[in-house]
Scaffold this active site. Structure first.
Site, PDB file in Angstrom:
ATOM      1  N   GLY A 282       0.795  -1.222   0.000  1.00  0.00           N
ATOM      2  CA  GLY A 282       0.000   0.000   0.000  1.00  0.00           C
ATOM      3  C   GLY A 282       0.825   1.269   0.000  1.00  0.00           C
ATOM      4  O   GLY A 282       2.020   1.253  -0.252  1.00  0.00           O
TER       5      GLY A 282
ATOM      6  N   HIS B  61       2.160   4.329  -5.270  1.00  0.00           N
ATOM      7  CA  HIS B  61       2.764   5.401  -6.075  1.00  0.00           C
ATOM      8  C   HIS B  61       2.876   4.896  -7.510  1.00  0.00           C
ATOM      9  O   HIS B  61       2.422   3.785  -7.821  1.00  0.00           O
ATOM     10  CB  HIS B  61       4.115   5.802  -5.489  1.00  0.00           C
ATOM     11  CG  HIS B  61       5.039   4.650  -5.208  1.00  0.00           C
ATOM     12  ND1 HIS B  61       5.582   3.864  -6.209  1.00  0.00           N
ATOM     13  CD2 HIS B  61       5.489   4.127  -4.045  1.00  0.00           C
ATOM     14  CE1 HIS B  61       6.343   2.939  -5.669  1.00  0.00           C
ATOM     15  NE2 HIS B  61       6.286   3.057  -4.353  1.00  0.00           N
TER      16      HIS B  61
ATOM     17  N   HIS C 127       3.986   1.304  -8.249  1.00  0.00           N
ATOM     18  CA  HIS C 127       2.923   0.285  -8.145  1.00  0.00           C
ATOM     19  C   HIS C 127       2.019   0.326  -9.381  1.00  0.00           C
ATOM     20  O   HIS C 127       1.653  -0.722  -9.929  1.00  0.00           O
ATOM     21  CB  HIS C 127       2.078   0.515  -6.886  1.00  0.00           C
ATOM     22  CG  HIS C 127       2.835   0.418  -5.596  1.00  0.00           C
ATOM     23  ND1 HIS C 127       3.063   1.506  -4.780  1.00  0.00           N
ATOM     24  CD2 HIS C 127       3.414  -0.637  -4.963  1.00  0.00           C
ATOM     25  CE1 HIS C 127       3.742   1.126  -3.702  1.00  0.00           C
ATOM     26  NE2 HIS C 127       3.973  -0.165  -3.786  1.00  0.00           N
TER      27      HIS C 127
ATOM     28  N   GLY D 223       8.344  -5.541  -8.966  1.00  0.00           N
ATOM     29  CA  GLY D 223       9.268  -4.517  -9.428  1.00  0.00           C
ATOM     30  C   GLY D 223      10.719  -4.931  -9.264  1.00  0.00           C
ATOM     31  O   GLY D 223      11.102  -5.523  -8.253  1.00  0.00           O
TER      32      GLY D 223
ATOM     33  N   LYS E 184      12.850  -2.850  -8.674  1.00  0.00           N
ATOM     34  CA  LYS E 184      13.281  -1.999  -7.549  1.00  0.00           C
ATOM     35  C   LYS E 184      13.780  -2.850  -6.379  1.00  0.00           C
ATOM     36  O   LYS E 184      14.773  -2.550  -5.748  1.00  0.00           O
ATOM     37  CB  LYS E 184      12.109  -1.132  -7.108  1.00  0.00           C
ATOM     38  CG  LYS E 184      12.181  -0.530  -5.709  1.00  0.00           C
ATOM     39  CD  LYS E 184      13.166   0.589  -5.625  1.00  0.00           C
ATOM     40  CE  LYS E 184      13.119   1.395  -4.350  1.00  0.00           C
ATOM     41  NZ  LYS E 184      12.921   0.689  -3.110  1.00  0.00           N
TER      42      LYS E 184
ATOM     43  N   GLN F 133      14.422  -9.343  -3.776  1.00  0.00           N
ATOM     44  CA  GLN F 133      13.085  -9.894  -3.500  1.00  0.00           C
ATOM     45  C   GLN F 133      12.536 -10.612  -4.733  1.00  0.00           C
ATOM     46  O   GLN F 133      11.973 -11.713  -4.628  1.00  0.00           O
ATOM     47  CB  GLN F 133      12.144  -8.760  -3.095  1.00  0.00           C
ATOM     48  CG  GLN F 133      10.672  -9.158  -3.057  1.00  0.00           C
ATOM     49  CD  GLN F 133       9.795  -8.044  -2.547  1.00  0.00           C
ATOM     50  OE1 GLN F 133       9.675  -7.862  -1.348  1.00  0.00           O
ATOM     51  NE2 GLN F 133       9.188  -7.289  -3.444  1.00  0.00           N
TER      52      GLN F 133
END
Ligand code: AMP
Length: 278
Positions: free
Chosen positions: A31, A34, A37, A147, A149, A153
């Site tokens: 959440g 931006h 997302h 992402g 980014k 992960q």
């Protein structure tokens, strides 16, 4: 957009969609949405019949001294962003719904969870993998968008899906940045104006490494040194700047094409991460 909090009802609904031949696109988030997302919801909308965005601040992936309690939240704004990005369903479960049924098993991601971001945040990637495994089981077969980014992960999620034969097609998408180059992040809201101006030095430092590599330098310590100098000049405290294998995130002594330059810093009290592929 419709907000759903019951996992079983959601799974039943999505199973009905799939039985009618409709595909599901899934974007997991914490959440405070931006444009980063939104850049995941857009291809999910283009390439699937039903689009689900999950919004869940996952306590399992936060360390005891991290920002779980004060992680930014704005449900009304997130709803509006999901609506305008074309999502059909927001899955917003409670913590008790996800973890309330007694002592639960967790996923151990092994070695990749112990290096770089995993070394700085012990248990973080086990927490991420555990919640994503739960979310994938709730959503069912889908295309899931993540992402770059959060490069380590993304690598963890790919190994997770492979390790447990999860019927999810993982799609990685490029990092969305502010005009000056700072990677968009929900945590950027923590930065003061002055910190915000200094914070771009992280991305600039990573780009410096990429440029030096393209000039022919491959020795990782030398490459990383140039970035560290640049970042320190902006009075930013470095956690790590390293060159890593894009799948295992083991450090590479020699940079090579396809490697990822990863960085984590602290600007004031705010921890920021970013990466650039060379
Ligand atoms: P978060 O809400 O921070 O957990 O992020 C949810 C998803 O959005 C993850 O797959 C992130 O990698 C992705 N994401 C976050 N920031 C960006 C960005 N600036 N550009 C692209 N994707 C992003």
């Amino acid at each position: 957009v419709r907000v759903v909090s019951d996992p079983l009802a959601l799974r039943a609904e999505l199973d009905r969609e799939r039985s009618s031949g409709r595909s599901v696109g899934f974007v997991p988030t914490m959440g405070y949405l931006h444009d980063g997302h939104v850049s995941l919801v857009t291809p999910a909308r283009q390439n699937n019949d039903v689009v689900v965005v999950s919004i869940f601040v996952n306590p399992l992936q936060f360390g005891p001294n991290e920002d779980f309690e004060k992680y930014p939240r704005d449900d009304a704004r997130d709803n509006a962003i999901c609506e305008s990005a074309g999502a059909d369903i927001i899955f917003r479960p409670d913590v008790s719904t996800m973890y309330g049924n007694g002592e639960q098993f967790t996923v151990d991601v092994g070695r990749i969870g112990t290096v770089l971001e995993g070394a700085s945040r012990p248990g973080h990637f086990n927490g991420v993998a555990t919640v994503v495994a739960k979310l994938f089981n709730i959503i069912g077969p889908c295309r899931a968008y993540f992402g770059q980014k959060d490069a380590q992960q993304l690598a963890v999620i790919r190994r997770l899906v492979d390790s447990f034969n999860i019927p999810v097609d993982v799609i990685g998408r490029e990092t969305i940045r502010e005009e000056d180059g700072l990677a968009m992040s929900s945590r950027n809201v923590y930065l003061s104006d002055e910190e915000r101006r200094r914070s771009v030095a992280l991305f600039q430092g990573l780009m410096l490494v990429k440029e030096e590599f393209e000039r022919g330098i491959t020795d990782s310590p030398s490459l990383v040194h140039a970035a560290e100098m640049h970042i320190r000049k902006a009075s930013i405290e470095i956690d790590y700047i390293r060159i890593a294998d894009p799948e295992t995130f083991q450090e590479l002594p020699e940079a090579k094409s396809g490697a990822v330059i990863v960085g984590a810093v602290r600007v004031g009290a705010t921890r920021l991460i970013d990466n650039v592929t060379i």
